[in-house]
Scaffold this motif. Structure first.
Motif, PDB file in Angstrom:
ATOM      1  N   ASP A 199      14.032  43.901  82.383  1.00  0.00           N
ATOM      2  CA  ASP A 199      13.547  44.738  83.481  1.00  0.00           C
ATOM      3  C   ASP A 199      14.168  44.368  84.823  1.00  0.00           C
ATOM      4  O   ASP A 199      14.540  43.219  85.058  1.00  0.00           O
ATOM      5  CB  ASP A 199      12.021  44.602  83.625  1.00  0.00           C
ATOM      6  N   VAL A 200      14.231  45.374  85.682  1.00  0.00           N
ATOM      7  CA  VAL A 200      14.533  45.172  87.097  1.00  0.00           C
ATOM      8  C   VAL A 200      13.200  45.166  87.834  1.00  0.00           C
ATOM      9  O   VAL A 200      12.323  45.997  87.560  1.00  0.00           O
ATOM     10  CB  VAL A 200      15.447  46.287  87.635  1.00  0.00           C
ATOM     11  N   THR A 201      13.029  44.215  88.759  1.00  0.00           N
ATOM     12  CA  THR A 201      11.755  44.045  89.457  1.00  0.00           C
ATOM     13  C   THR A 201      11.957  44.121  90.964  1.00  0.00           C
ATOM     14  O   THR A 201      12.905  43.532  91.494  1.00  0.00           O
ATOM     15  CB  THR A 201      11.136  42.669  89.116  1.00  0.00           C
TER      16      THR A 201
ATOM     17  N   VAL B  33       8.140  47.330  88.162  1.00  0.00           N
ATOM     18  CA  VAL B  33       9.182  46.968  87.200  1.00  0.00           C
ATOM     19  C   VAL B  33       9.592  48.195  86.395  1.00  0.00           C
ATOM     20  O   VAL B  33       8.806  49.131  86.214  1.00  0.00           O
ATOM     21  CB  VAL B  33       8.707  45.853  86.231  1.00  0.00           C
ATOM     22  N   ALA B  34      10.817  48.181  85.911  1.00  0.00           N
ATOM     23  CA  ALA B  34      11.316  49.244  85.030  1.00  0.00           C
ATOM     24  C   ALA B  34      12.476  48.690  84.228  1.00  0.00           C
ATOM     25  O   ALA B  34      13.236  47.843  84.709  1.00  0.00           O
ATOM     26  CB  ALA B  34      11.747  50.463  85.837  1.00  0.00           C
ATOM     27  N   GLY B  35      12.613  49.158  82.992  1.00  0.00           N
ATOM     28  CA  GLY B  35      13.707  48.695  82.154  1.00  0.00           C
ATOM     29  C   GLY B  35      13.556  49.155  80.720  1.00  0.00           C
ATOM     30  O   GLY B  35      12.994  50.226  80.463  1.00  0.00           O
TER      31      GLY B  35
ATOM     32  N   PRO C 151      12.266  52.906  76.810  1.00  0.00           N
ATOM     33  CA  PRO C 151      12.127  52.521  78.218  1.00  0.00           C
ATOM     34  C   PRO C 151      10.705  52.074  78.542  1.00  0.00           C
ATOM     35  O   PRO C 151       9.754  52.447  77.849  1.00  0.00           O
ATOM     36  CB  PRO C 151      12.497  53.798  78.972  1.00  0.00           C
ATOM     37  N   ASN C 152      10.582  51.287  79.573  1.00  0.00           N
ATOM     38  CA  ASN C 152       9.258  50.887  80.036  1.00  0.00           C
ATOM     39  C   ASN C 152       9.203  50.932  81.560  1.00  0.00           C
ATOM     40  O   ASN C 152      10.228  50.866  82.240  1.00  0.00           O
ATOM     41  CB  ASN C 152       8.895  49.477  79.530  1.00  0.00           C
ATOM     42  N   ALA C 153       8.006  51.049  82.094  1.00  0.00           N
ATOM     43  CA  ALA C 153       7.772  51.009  83.537  1.00  0.00           C
ATOM     44  C   ALA C 153       6.411  50.378  83.756  1.00  0.00           C
ATOM     45  O   ALA C 153       5.517  50.491  82.904  1.00  0.00           O
ATOM     46  CB  ALA C 153       7.824  52.408  84.135  1.00  0.00           C
ATOM     47  N   GLY C 154       6.249  49.708  84.876  1.00  0.00           N
ATOM     48  CA  GLY C 154       4.964  49.058  85.095  1.00  0.00           C
ATOM     49  C   GLY C 154       4.747  48.593  86.516  1.00  0.00           C
ATOM     50  O   GLY C 154       5.625  48.704  87.380  1.00  0.00           O
ATOM     51  N   LEU C 155       3.550  48.069  86.735  1.00  0.00           N
ATOM     52  CA  LEU C 155       3.141  47.539  88.032  1.00  0.00           C
ATOM     53  C   LEU C 155       2.551  46.154  87.839  1.00  0.00           C
ATOM     54  O   LEU C 155       1.975  45.857  86.784  1.00  0.00           O
ATOM     55  CB  LEU C 155       2.111  48.458  88.696  1.00  0.00           C
TER      56      LEU C 155
ATOM     57  N   TYR D 233       4.048  50.040  80.550  1.00  0.00           N
ATOM     58  CA  TYR D 233       3.833  51.128  79.590  1.00  0.00           C
ATOM     59  C   TYR D 233       5.157  51.420  78.904  1.00  0.00           C
ATOM     60  O   TYR D 233       6.155  51.723  79.575  1.00  0.00           O
ATOM     61  CB  TYR D 233       3.307  52.370  80.299  1.00  0.00           C
ATOM     62  N   ILE D 234       5.177  51.313  77.574  1.00  0.00           N
ATOM     63  CA  ILE D 234       6.399  51.580  76.815  1.00  0.00           C
ATOM     64  C   ILE D 234       6.399  53.058  76.448  1.00  0.00           C
ATOM     65  O   ILE D 234       5.538  53.532  75.707  1.00  0.00           O
ATOM     66  CB  ILE D 234       6.508  50.689  75.559  1.00  0.00           C
ATOM     67  N   ILE D 235       7.353  53.783  77.010  1.00  0.00           N
ATOM     68  CA  ILE D 235       7.413  55.242  76.882  1.00  0.00           C
ATOM     69  C   ILE D 235       8.029  55.615  75.534  1.00  0.00           C
ATOM     70  O   ILE D 235       9.105  55.151  75.180  1.00  0.00           O
ATOM     71  CB  ILE D 235       8.241  55.838  78.035  1.00  0.00           C
TER      72      ILE D 235
END
Length: 200
Positions: free
Chosen positions: A109-111, A129-131, A154-158, A181-183
């Motif tokens: 992930d990139v943060t 975060v996202a990655g 992909p995933n995205a989160g806080l 959250y894993i999309i």
């Protein structure tokens, strides 16, 4: 005469001493720049047939750079596992998961983090975060039909954390709560971990 000379000498010596800035009067500034980070904590998933998974060990390694006093960017690799939580549904008439209910989750992930100063040395650190996530074996129906196949999504989160700049130069310590959250597989993953940060 000797007493007069002694008083004059002390007066001359005291002037440069008073001109120097006392250490107690210098405001503390945390070190900013390139940093590395090591985090070890707990990890679990939410959702699925079992509602939540058993807690497992979580490891995260990262590096990044403080762009400003308040904003930093980083790249992190995290590794955890979901234990005893079925996302593929049970086989008809049984409580046996159609696919594996134990699987490894690797995150890259990139943060982006923002530092909110609470007091000297202490900061709150909300972050986004996202990655991508690698799930092995796939916990949901893989398109190729191979139940042992891994999958990526992909995933995205806080996240929200706290960070303290220690008295040891270069070192900060803290703790984070991170939700991703894993999309695609539609899996929510939570990690909670203390962290040690070294700023060069």
């Amino acid at each position: 005469m000797k007493k007069s000379l002694l008083v004059a000498a002390l007066a001359l010596l005291s002037s440069p001493a008073l001109a120097a800035t006392p250490p107690e009067g210098v405001e503390f500034e945390p070190r900013r720049g390139f940093f590395t980070e090591t985090d070890v904590g707990v990890f679990f998933t939410l959702g699925g047939e079992n509602v939540y998974s058993n807690a497992q060990t979580y490891l995260q390694l990262g590096l990044g750079y403080d762009l400003t006093e308040k904003l930093s960017l980083g790249a992190h690799f995290g590794l955890g596992s979901s234990a005893q939580n079925c996302f593929a549904g049970y086989l008809p008439g049984t409580e046996t998961c159609a696919l594996s209910d134990n699987f490894t989750m690797a995150f890259l992930d990139v943060t982006a983090a923002y530092h909110v100063k609470v007091m000297d040395r202490l900061y709150l650190t909300p972050k986004a975060v996202a990655g991508y996530t690698r799930l092995d074996p796939a916990p949901v129906d893989p398109e190729a039909g191979d139940p042992g196949r891994a999958m990526s999504a992909p995933n995205a989160g806080l996240g929200f954390g706290i960070e303290y700049a220690t008295g040891m130069d270069h070192f900060s310590v803290g703790a984070d709560l991170l939700a991703r959250y894993i999309i695609g597989p539609n899996i929510t993953a939570l990690s909670i971990f203390p962290k040690v940060k070294y700023t060069f």
